[in-house]
Scaffold this motif. Structure first.
Motif, PDB file in Angstrom:
ATOM      1  N   ALA A 148       0.841  -1.207   0.000  1.00 31.48           N
ATOM      2  CA  ALA A 148       0.000   0.000   0.000  1.00 31.48           C
ATOM      3  C   ALA A 148       0.871   1.250   0.000  1.00 31.48           C
ATOM      4  CB  ALA A 148      -0.921  -0.016   1.217  1.00 31.48           C
ATOM      5  N   HIS A 149       1.896   1.243   0.833  1.00 28.07           N
ATOM      6  CA  HIS A 149       2.790   2.401   0.924  1.00 28.07           C
ATOM      7  C   HIS A 149       3.569   2.600  -0.368  1.00 28.07           C
ATOM      8  CE1 HIS A 149       5.014   5.495   2.886  1.00 28.07           C
ATOM      9  NE2 HIS A 149       6.169   4.872   2.788  1.00 28.07           N
ATOM     10  N   GLN A 150       3.923   1.523  -1.021  1.00 31.74           N
ATOM     11  CA  GLN A 150       4.661   1.627  -2.287  1.00 31.74           C
ATOM     12  C   GLN A 150       3.834   2.315  -3.361  1.00 31.74           C
ATOM     13  OE1 GLN A 150       5.706  -2.439  -3.046  1.00 31.74           O
ATOM     14  NE2 GLN A 150       7.153  -2.524  -1.335  1.00 31.74           N
ATOM     15  N   TYR A 151       2.537   2.006  -3.423  1.00 30.81           N
ATOM     16  CA  TYR A 151       1.680   2.668  -4.409  1.00 30.81           C
ATOM     17  C   TYR A 151       1.603   4.171  -4.141  1.00 30.81           C
ATOM     18  CZ  TYR A 151       0.193  -2.039  -5.745  1.00 30.81           C
ATOM     19  OH  TYR A 151       0.171  -3.338  -6.174  1.00 30.81           O
ATOM     20  N   ALA A 152       1.541   4.545  -2.868  1.00 35.59           N
ATOM     21  CA  ALA A 152       1.524   5.968  -2.530  1.00 35.59           C
ATOM     22  C   ALA A 152       2.837   6.635  -2.926  1.00 35.59           C
ATOM     23  CB  ALA A 152       1.270   6.140  -1.032  1.00 35.59           C
ATOM     24  N   CYS A 153       3.951   5.950  -2.675  1.00 31.37           N
ATOM     25  CA  CYS A 153       5.263   6.508  -3.025  1.00 31.37           C
ATOM     26  C   CYS A 153       5.439   6.651  -4.529  1.00 31.37           C
ATOM     27  CB  CYS A 153       6.370   5.627  -2.450  1.00 31.37           C
ATOM     28  SG  CYS A 153       6.546   5.732  -0.652  1.00 31.37           S
ATOM     29  N   LEU A 154       4.907   5.691  -5.286  1.00 34.35           N
ATOM     30  CA  LEU A 154       4.967   5.788  -6.751  1.00 34.35           C
ATOM     31  C   LEU A 154       4.290   7.059  -7.239  1.00 34.35           C
ATOM     32  CD1 LEU A 154       4.271   2.290  -8.388  1.00 34.35           C
ATOM     33  CD2 LEU A 154       6.180   3.826  -8.863  1.00 34.35           C
ATOM     34  N   HIS A 155       3.104   7.311  -6.720  1.00 37.75           N
ATOM     35  CA  HIS A 155       2.361   8.499  -7.143  1.00 37.75           C
ATOM     36  C   HIS A 155       3.056   9.770  -6.669  1.00 37.75           C
ATOM     37  CE1 HIS A 155      -1.141  10.888  -8.318  1.00 37.75           C
ATOM     38  NE2 HIS A 155      -1.016  11.519  -7.155  1.00 37.75           N
ATOM     39  N   ALA A 156       3.510   9.764  -5.419  1.00 37.97           N
ATOM     40  CA  ALA A 156       4.169  10.942  -4.863  1.00 37.97           C
ATOM     41  C   ALA A 156       5.455  11.255  -5.610  1.00 37.97           C
ATOM     42  CB  ALA A 156       4.459  10.730  -3.381  1.00 37.97           C
ATOM     43  N   ASP A 157       6.201  10.235  -5.973  1.00 41.07           N
ATOM     44  CA  ASP A 157       7.446  10.447  -6.696  1.00 41.07           C
ATOM     45  C   ASP A 157       7.177  11.053  -8.066  1.00 41.07           C
ATOM     46  OD1 ASP A 157      10.313  10.157  -7.151  1.00 41.07           O
ATOM     47  OD2 ASP A 157       9.758   8.582  -8.556  1.00 41.07           O
ATOM     48  N   GLY A 158       6.090  10.658  -8.705  1.00 39.86           N
ATOM     49  CA  GLY A 158       5.731  11.250  -9.984  1.00 39.86           C
ATOM     50  C   GLY A 158       5.425  12.719  -9.873  1.00 39.86           C
ATOM     51  N   ASN A 159       4.802  13.113  -8.761  1.00 44.72           N
ATOM     52  CA  ASN A 159       4.495  14.531  -8.551  1.00 44.72           C
ATOM     53  C   ASN A 159       5.752  15.345  -8.279  1.00 44.72           C
ATOM     54  OD1 ASN A 159       1.752  14.284  -8.888  1.00 44.72           O
ATOM     55  ND2 ASN A 159       1.348  13.857  -6.736  1.00 44.72           N
ATOM     56  N   VAL A 160       6.674  14.771  -7.511  1.00 41.55           N
ATOM     57  CA  VAL A 160       7.880  15.499  -7.126  1.00 41.55           C
ATOM     58  C   VAL A 160       8.839  15.641  -8.296  1.00 41.55           C
ATOM     59  CG1 VAL A 160       9.946  15.406  -5.681  1.00 41.55           C
ATOM     60  CG2 VAL A 160       7.723  14.886  -4.690  1.00 41.55           C
ATOM     61  N   THR A 161       9.030  14.553  -9.056  1.00 41.72           N
ATOM     62  CA  THR A 161      10.005  14.576 -10.153  1.00 41.72           C
ATOM     63  C   THR A 161       9.436  15.112 -11.455  1.00 41.72           C
ATOM     64  OG1 THR A 161       9.450  12.298 -10.806  1.00 41.72           O
ATOM     65  CG2 THR A 161      11.188  12.585  -9.157  1.00 41.72           C
ATOM     66  N   GLY A 162       8.123  15.248 -11.519  1.00 38.97           N
ATOM     67  CA  GLY A 162       7.500  15.739 -12.736  1.00 38.97           C
ATOM     68  C   GLY A 162       7.068  14.648 -13.673  1.00 38.97           C
ATOM     69  N   ASP A 163       7.290  13.378 -13.299  1.00 34.89           N
ATOM     70  CA  ASP A 163       6.936  12.258 -14.171  1.00 34.89           C
ATOM     71  C   ASP A 163       5.438  12.182 -14.398  1.00 34.89           C
ATOM     72  OD1 ASP A 163       7.533   9.706 -15.565  1.00 34.89           O
ATOM     73  OD2 ASP A 163       6.317   8.873 -13.956  1.00 34.89           O
ATOM     74  N   THR A 164       4.660  12.587 -13.390  1.00 37.53           N
ATOM     75  CA  THR A 164       3.204  12.572 -13.546  1.00 37.53           C
ATOM     76  C   THR A 164       2.781  13.450 -14.712  1.00 37.53           C
ATOM     77  OG1 THR A 164       2.879  12.198 -11.190  1.00 37.53           O
ATOM     78  CG2 THR A 164       1.016  13.094 -12.410  1.00 37.53           C
ATOM     79  N   TRP A 165       3.489  14.562 -14.884  1.00 38.63           N
ATOM     80  CA  TRP A 165       3.114  15.484 -15.949  1.00 38.63           C
ATOM     81  C   TRP A 165       3.734  15.089 -17.281  1.00 38.63           C
ATOM     82  CZ3 TRP A 165      -0.685  17.537 -13.732  1.00 38.63           C
ATOM     83  CH2 TRP A 165      -0.643  17.865 -12.381  1.00 38.63           C
TER      84      TRP A 165
END
Length: 237
Positions: A205-222
């Motif tokens: 569960a925590h890994q899924y949250a970290c995946l999403h959070a890392d995308g926001n921080v590094t810009g990968d989400t965008w």
């Protein structure tokens, strides 16, 4: 003359590590990553709920603060409990009491999109009917998930740890201390994937949250949403 792990286990009454396997997060450090006081969420920033489904649902409640640090406020685990009951009896009361009126996003195991044979509803459908905004984690790769956690554990922001966990998150802390681990075979070799045990649900569960959070921080989400723009010479007719 005892080692720090022995002192924490038998003198300090803390959750200890185990030597029966290789810890998944060797970067973990109690003194660095566990807050010495209760963490408070920042109003106006979204709350990320990392979810692992099945009959042992688990959830972590986190937030990326304005500095780009990942703060984890709470963890919830269960045993023999369906998603709907888990949501109504455990998750919603906690959100109402500690995170009232905040923007919440659930990031879940991609398997949650599969429909049940009984009523053709998926776990995502159930959560959306309960009023939540739900998205699938961008990957179910164990390597990608573990790397996302490691990025936050090794990150430093203005001299502060890039990942801080509330001391009330005893299940998650115990998992990161070594409960979530690679099993060592009798021949001394280490398994390719972490062992499935009582710690793996909250870890996933925590890994899924970290995946999403890392995308926001590094810009990968965008960047994943970016569309290539090509120049086209316009010819007047």
């Amino acid at each position: 003359g005892k080692q720090e792990g022995w002192i924490n286990d038998f003198l300090m009454g803390k959750y200890g590590t185990t030597s029966d396997g290789k810890p998944d997060s060797p970067e973990w450090n109690d003194r660095v990553h566990v807050s010495d006081k209760q963490l408070e969420p920042v109003r106006g920033l979204p709350i990320i709920l990392g979810w692992d489904f099945g009959l042992t649902p688990a959830c972590t409640i986190s937030q990326v603060d304005a500095q780009g640090r990942l703060l984890t406020f709470a963890d919830i685990v269960s045993d023999g409990m369906g998603v709907l009951r888990f949501t109504r009896e455990k998750l919603k009361p906690l959100l109402a009491n500690r995170f009232p009126g905040m923007n919440v996003l659930i990031v879940g195991d991609p398997a949650g999109q599969q429909r049940a044979q009984t009523d053709e509803r998926s776990v995502f459908d159930i959560l959306r009917q309960e009023g939540f905004r739900v998205i699938s984690a961008k990957s179910n790769s164990v390597v990608a998930r573990i790397n996302a956690v490691d990025k936050f554990l090794t990150r430093s922001v203005d001299g502060k740890p890039g990942h801080l966990i509330d001391p009330s998150c005893t299940h998650l802390i115990s998992s990161l201390r070594g409960g979530y681990r690679y099993k060592i075979r009798t021949n001394g070799e280490v398994d390719d994937k972490p062992e499935k045990n009582s710690h793996s649900h909250i870890a996933d569960a925590h890994q899924y949250a970290c995946l999403h959070a890392d995308g926001n921080v590094t810009g990968d989400t965008w960047t994943r949403k970016a569309v290539e723009v090509k120049r086209v010479d316009y010819v007047w007719s």
